[in-house]
Design an enzyme around this catalytic site. Structure first.
Site, PDB file in Angstrom:
ATOM      1  N   GLY A   1     -16.233   2.303   3.552  1.00 41.51           N
ATOM      2  CA  GLY A   1     -15.072   3.184   3.432  1.00 41.51           C
ATOM      3  C   GLY A   1     -14.203   2.893   2.224  1.00 41.51           C
TER       4      GLY A   1
ATOM      5  N   HIS B   1     -10.045  -5.378  -3.527  1.00 45.68           N
ATOM      6  CA  HIS B   1      -8.711  -5.593  -2.946  1.00 45.68           C
ATOM      7  C   HIS B   1      -8.857  -6.035  -1.506  1.00 45.68           C
ATOM      8  CE1 HIS B   1      -9.823  -1.332  -2.504  1.00 45.68           C
ATOM      9  NE2 HIS B   1      -9.186  -1.353  -1.342  1.00 45.68           N
TER      10      HIS B   1
ATOM     11  N   ASP C   1       0.840  -1.194   0.000  1.00 45.80           N
ATOM     12  CA  ASP C   1       0.000   0.000   0.000  1.00 45.80           C
ATOM     13  C   ASP C   1       0.880   1.250   0.000  1.00 45.80           C
ATOM     14  OD1 ASP C   1      -3.219   0.491   0.945  1.00 45.80           O
ATOM     15  OD2 ASP C   1      -1.846   2.191   1.105  1.00 45.80           O
ATOM     16  N   ILE C   2       0.457   2.248  -0.748  1.00 49.04           N
ATOM     17  CA  ILE C   2       1.246   3.480  -0.897  1.00 49.04           C
ATOM     18  C   ILE C   2       1.244   4.307   0.395  1.00 49.04           C
ATOM     19  CG2 ILE C   2      -0.553   5.046  -1.752  1.00 49.04           C
ATOM     20  CD1 ILE C   2       1.423   5.806  -4.011  1.00 49.04           C
TER      21      ILE C   2
ATOM     22  N   ASN D   1     -12.721  -3.460   2.329  1.00 49.92           N
ATOM     23  CA  ASN D   1     -13.679  -2.359   2.423  1.00 49.92           C
ATOM     24  C   ASN D   1     -14.616  -2.399   1.218  1.00 49.92           C
ATOM     25  OD1 ASN D   1     -12.487  -1.316   4.792  1.00 49.92           O
ATOM     26  ND2 ASN D   1     -10.924  -0.259   3.599  1.00 49.92           N
TER      27      ASN D   1
HETATM   28  P1  AMP Z   1      -9.856   1.293   0.260  1.00 50.05           P
HETATM   29  O1  AMP Z   1     -10.283   2.375   1.191  1.00 50.05           O
HETATM   30  O2  AMP Z   1     -10.043  -0.075   0.836  1.00 50.05           O
HETATM   31  O3  AMP Z   1     -10.448   1.447  -1.120  1.00 50.05           O
HETATM   32  O4  AMP Z   1      -8.285   1.467   0.168  1.00 50.05           O
HETATM   33  C1  AMP Z   1      -7.597   1.817  -0.981  1.00 50.05           C
HETATM   34  C2  AMP Z   1      -6.124   1.724  -0.643  1.00 50.05           C
HETATM   35  O5  AMP Z   1      -5.370   1.848  -1.833  1.00 50.05           O
HETATM   36  C3  AMP Z   1      -5.627   2.811   0.332  1.00 50.05           C
HETATM   37  O6  AMP Z   1      -5.075   2.184   1.484  1.00 50.05           O
HETATM   38  C4  AMP Z   1      -4.573   3.544  -0.491  1.00 50.05           C
HETATM   39  O7  AMP Z   1      -3.481   3.976   0.286  1.00 50.05           O
HETATM   40  C5  AMP Z   1      -4.178   2.505  -1.529  1.00 50.05           C
HETATM   41  N1  AMP Z   1      -3.651   3.019  -2.786  1.00 50.05           N
HETATM   42  C6  AMP Z   1      -4.198   3.965  -3.566  1.00 50.05           C
HETATM   43  N2  AMP Z   1      -3.441   4.160  -4.659  1.00 50.05           N
HETATM   44  C7  AMP Z   1      -2.390   3.321  -4.555  1.00 50.05           C
HETATM   45  C8  AMP Z   1      -1.249   3.030  -5.374  1.00 50.05           C
HETATM   46  N3  AMP Z   1      -1.049   3.669  -6.535  1.00 50.05           N
HETATM   47  N4  AMP Z   1      -0.372   2.094  -4.956  1.00 50.05           N
HETATM   48  C9  AMP Z   1      -0.577   1.436  -3.783  1.00 50.05           C
HETATM   49  N5  AMP Z   1      -1.638   1.654  -2.981  1.00 50.05           N
HETATM   50  C10 AMP Z   1      -2.529   2.583  -3.356  1.00 50.05           C
END
Ligand code: AMP
Length: 115
Positions: free
Chosen positions: A92, A99, A29-30, A86
Site C-alpha cells: 500500500g 518512511h 503526516d498531512i 508500507n
Molecule cells: P504510504 O502509503 O506509506 O506511502 O504513506 C504516505 C503518507 O504520506 C500518507 O499517510 C500521506 O498522508 C503522507 N503525505 C503525503 N504527502 C505529504 C506531505 N506533503 N506532508 C506530510 N505527509 C504527506
C-alpha cells in the site's frame, strides 16, 4: 530529484517538523489517522525497505531510534504506538521514499484491517 519527501527533506516544501538531524527528518503526516501520526524519513533517497542496502544498516538504526524519539516527544511512548513501513504495491505504499509511520494516541486494534 522530483520526490515530494526529498523536497520536504531539503526544506522546499513546508512540513510540521518534529525532529531533524543531518541524516533524517520527522514530520507530521498531512492526513493523520490518529492523534499522533508522524513520518520519519532518511534524507538520503531510498525508495522503500525493498531497496535498502546492507550499507544502510546504520541509517536504518537511526530511523528506528528517531521513531522512538518521536514517540517520546509526542508523549505516546508509555501508552504505546505502532511503526509501519508500507512497501511497494501490496504494502500500500503511495510515496516512494522510505518512511516509517509513527502512529499512536488511541487504541489501534490488532494488526491489519484488510483481512
Ligand atoms: P504510504 O502509503 O506509506 O506511502 O504513506 C504516505 C503518507 O504520506 C500518507 O499517510 C500521506 O498522508 C503522507 N503525505 C503525503 N504527502 C505529504 C506531505 N506533503 N506532508 C506530510 N505527509 C504527506
Amino acid at each position: 530529484m522530483d520526490c515530494i519527501f526529498c523536497k520536504i527533506a531539503r526544506g522546499e516544501i513546508p512540513a510540521k517538523t518534529v525532529l531533524e538531524d543531518e541524516h533524517l527528518i520527522a514530520f507530521d503526516d498531512i492526513a493523520p489517522l490518529a492523534p499522533v501520526h508522524t513520518l520519519v524519513i532518511p534524507k538520503k533517497h531510498i525508495a522503500n525497505m525493498g531497496d535498502a542496502d546492507d550499507e544502510d544498516r546504520e541509517l536504518l538504526g537511526r530511523l528506528m531510534l528517531a521513531a522512538r524519539d518521536v514517540a517520546r516527544k509526542k508523549g505516546v511512548d508509555e501508552s504505546g504506538f505502532r511503526l509501519i513501513a508500507n512497501t511497494r504495491s501490496d504494502g500500500g505504499q503511495e510515496v516512494y521514499h522510505l518512511h516509517v509511520h509513527v502512529i499512536g494516541g488511541r487504541p489501534l486494534g490488532r494488526m491489519l484491517l484488510g483481512r
